[in-house]
Design a protein around this motif. Sequence first.
Motif, PDB file in Angstrom:
ATOM      1  N   ASP A 431       0.856  -1.192   0.000  1.00 24.35           N
ATOM      2  CA  ASP A 431       0.000   0.000   0.000  1.00 24.35           C
ATOM      3  C   ASP A 431       0.889   1.238   0.000  1.00 24.35           C
ATOM      4  O   ASP A 431       1.602   1.502   0.962  1.00 24.35           O
ATOM      5  CB  ASP A 431      -0.907  -0.017   1.237  1.00 24.35           C
ATOM      6  N   TYR A 438       3.327   8.428  -9.982  1.00 22.09           N
ATOM      7  CA  TYR A 438       3.333   7.201 -10.793  1.00 22.09           C
ATOM      8  C   TYR A 438       4.558   6.388 -10.395  1.00 22.09           C
ATOM      9  O   TYR A 438       5.637   6.940 -10.165  1.00 22.09           O
ATOM     10  CB  TYR A 438       3.408   7.567 -12.280  1.00 22.09           C
ATOM     11  N   LEU A 451       1.986   1.301 -10.111  1.00 24.62           N
ATOM     12  CA  LEU A 451       1.004   2.024  -9.316  1.00 24.62           C
ATOM     13  C   LEU A 451       0.805   3.396  -9.948  1.00 24.62           C
ATOM     14  O   LEU A 451       1.743   3.960 -10.515  1.00 24.62           O
ATOM     15  CB  LEU A 451       1.474   2.166  -7.865  1.00 24.62           C
ATOM     16  N   ASN A 452      -0.414   3.927  -9.840  1.00 22.62           N
ATOM     17  CA  ASN A 452      -0.739   5.091 -10.652  1.00 22.62           C
ATOM     18  C   ASN A 452      -1.791   5.939  -9.957  1.00 22.62           C
ATOM     19  O   ASN A 452      -2.927   5.492  -9.747  1.00 22.62           O
ATOM     20  CB  ASN A 452      -1.260   4.610 -12.018  1.00 22.62           C
ATOM     21  N   TYR A 455      -5.317   6.651 -11.754  1.00 23.41           N
ATOM     22  CA  TYR A 455      -6.344   5.619 -11.649  1.00 23.41           C
ATOM     23  C   TYR A 455      -6.655   5.241 -10.198  1.00 23.41           C
ATOM     24  O   TYR A 455      -7.324   4.235  -9.956  1.00 23.41           O
ATOM     25  CB  TYR A 455      -5.913   4.371 -12.419  1.00 23.41           C
ATOM     26  N   ASN A 456      -6.188   6.040  -9.243  1.00 25.38           N
ATOM     27  CA  ASN A 456      -6.347   5.722  -7.825  1.00 25.38           C
ATOM     28  C   ASN A 456      -5.852   4.312  -7.518  1.00 25.38           C
ATOM     29  O   ASN A 456      -6.427   3.594  -6.674  1.00 25.38           O
ATOM     30  CB  ASN A 456      -7.810   5.869  -7.391  1.00 25.38           C
ATOM     31  N   ASN A 457      -4.784   3.922  -8.178  1.00 23.82           N
ATOM     32  CA  ASN A 457      -4.218   2.582  -8.023  1.00 23.82           C
ATOM     33  C   ASN A 457      -3.003   2.677  -7.103  1.00 23.82           C
ATOM     34  O   ASN A 457      -1.885   2.924  -7.546  1.00 23.82           O
ATOM     35  CB  ASN A 457      -3.830   2.034  -9.399  1.00 23.82           C
ATOM     36  N   TYR A 458      -3.246   2.473  -5.814  1.00 26.27           N
ATOM     37  CA  TYR A 458      -2.199   2.640  -4.808  1.00 26.27           C
ATOM     38  C   TYR A 458      -1.756   1.316  -4.185  1.00 26.27           C
ATOM     39  O   TYR A 458      -0.845   1.308  -3.362  1.00 26.27           O
ATOM     40  CB  TYR A 458      -2.684   3.571  -3.691  1.00 26.27           C
ATOM     41  N   THR A 459      -2.419   0.205  -4.526  1.00 23.94           N
ATOM     42  CA  THR A 459      -2.098  -1.066  -3.880  1.00 23.94           C
ATOM     43  C   THR A 459      -1.875  -2.163  -4.913  1.00 23.94           C
ATOM     44  O   THR A 459      -2.377  -2.097  -6.041  1.00 23.94           O
ATOM     45  CB  THR A 459      -3.232  -1.504  -2.933  1.00 23.94           C
ATOM     46  N   MET A 460      -1.121  -3.186  -4.513  1.00 29.43           N
ATOM     47  CA  MET A 460      -0.907  -4.377  -5.332  1.00 29.43           C
ATOM     48  C   MET A 460      -0.431  -5.503  -4.419  1.00 29.43           C
ATOM     49  O   MET A 460       0.090  -5.266  -3.330  1.00 29.43           O
ATOM     50  CB  MET A 460       0.125  -4.107  -6.431  1.00 29.43           C
TER      51      MET A 460
END
Length: 629
Positions: A431, A438, A451-452, A455-460
């Motif tokens: 997180d 980015y 992570l980006n 696109y509100n892409n904060y987790t993996m």
Amino acid sequence: MKFKSAFYLLFFFSAFLSFDGVAQNKHTFEIKQGNFLYDGKAIQIHSGEMHYSRIPHQYWRHRMQMLKAMGLNSVATYVFWNHHEILPEQWDFEGDKNLAEYIKIAGEEGLLVVLRPGPYACAEWEFGGYPWWLQNISGMELRRDNPEFLKRTEIYINRLFKEIGHLQITNGGPVIMVQVENEFGSYVSQRKDIPLNEHRSYNAKIKDQLVRAGFNVPLFTSDGTWLFEGGAIDGVLPTANGEGNILNLKKAVDQYHGNKGPYMVAEFYPGWLAHWAEPHPAIDASNIARQTEEYLKNDISFNLYMAHGGTNWGFTSGANYDKKHDIQPDLTSYDYDAPISEAGWATPKFDSLRAVIKKYAQYDIPDIPAPFSTIEIPSIKLTRVGDVLSILEKQKSVQSTTPLTFEQLNQGYGYVLYSRKFNQPISGTLDVSGLRDYAVVYINGEKVGELNRYYNNYTMEIDVPFNSTLEILVENMGRINYGPEIVNNKKGIISPVKINNIEIEGNWEMYTLPMQEAPDLDNIKKNDVFNVPAKTKQLQGKPIIYEGVFDLSEVGDTFLDMENWGKGIVFINGINIGRYWHVGPQQTLFIPGVWLNKGSNKIVIFEQINSELKSEVKTVKTPVLNKLK
């Protein structure tokens, strides 16, 4: 009719403007009796916005001539504070930043100048024109009645006056008006946590700083008519942004300017701004022509924003904010669907505006100057690549128990590699909610994800083996330039990194990659540099630097085709021409011919994603600005 004679007078008088340091023929300009008065005669301002900072200086005169050929009599420009004060009291007004030369050329071409010095600009420019380092000053609160902030704005305004104060019309120059702040009423409406009297106090103090510095031409503010209450200043002309209803315009100006004009739309939009990953806006030329005619028939002054947009070179593009995307980074191209294209070409919109102005003008509008020649380069061979991760890891790192922001690392732009070694295995949800903006994530040098913030892409999901290294390469995609979030503009990783909701502290190492200059593979150890295509397969998925040298028998404007690439930046002969990103809609990067050489040229590409190794790149003669993927 009244308009025809007034418009004629402005062109007649401006023809006598002659500059040699300071103009030899002085004129007067004032706001009086509800009019703009030039040498005592009522005139209308018909201006085109065009920013010197977005155009190579070798093209300034050509673009001024294009404005004249459209039928305009003035040019407006923002001054971007961060474009000139690179670090505290380290100033740059040379070359493409030579504002005084830009203003002189405008005068030589018979154009009057409307100056918009901020100190806040917006304009889809990085941080709205504020220097990034302001955020490092203790006690600093941006854009409000704050002693630390006002101390810095006064230093900037005084230095700006030293540079161009002698070019005001009161001293024989072409500068007829200066704007106080910018769209402040909009900010007031968005920052209701600040008392209205404090907002007004701040705005009045910016006006006082301009006057104390020596600006003595008429001042104006610029806002939507419905926002004049927050942005208007006593004794300063309010002008409108985006107002097509003439009755609304007159009513609002009369309310805040003593029941009289003059009336001006300071931002009349023939196009609109564009973001990465979103369709490029397009505005119909016939609608713009009809609105222009309404202004012309009713003696309304206007400023086309933008008449010519140009390009956000290097890291100068800003970003907008909304809750859906968190950040909306602006394109490298600032074409803006403007009447004059990014490369300086006349468009159908230009032709429509020229035609409608001709209907009302009692003078000869000059011919349209020829565009600069274009060339196509079918293939530029990329002969060497550098392993960026390996290169960075050999540099000296900054160590901290938690990730540091760009600002804490004393870095404004570019990239930072955050590295953390794990002696024990760990797996679960990574997180990075504090990501700005980015990131590409690696474990032991192998890419495991992206992570980006857009696109509100904060987790993996992540799996870090025993005795392994987690690396996060973070890119600053441009600070927010508009709205209340402008005060929250730090970059990098601004809050703790977590795995399975556990804060990962201790032993963070940060490697800076500001990319202020083009990387030189000759200065890098040979075991980190490879020839293409030999030994490069092992670099797939890693961030790499490509390098190529190419010869030209002729030079001209051209567009670098980056459609099949991933994400990164490009240097041509040492100049950062901006970002590319495969998502579009922009797929080409403008290369001005004046930045190319007859004979040898060098290209350097920093590719962050590198999903497919490349051996060449090409240019084309026409831009691609509206292709989403």
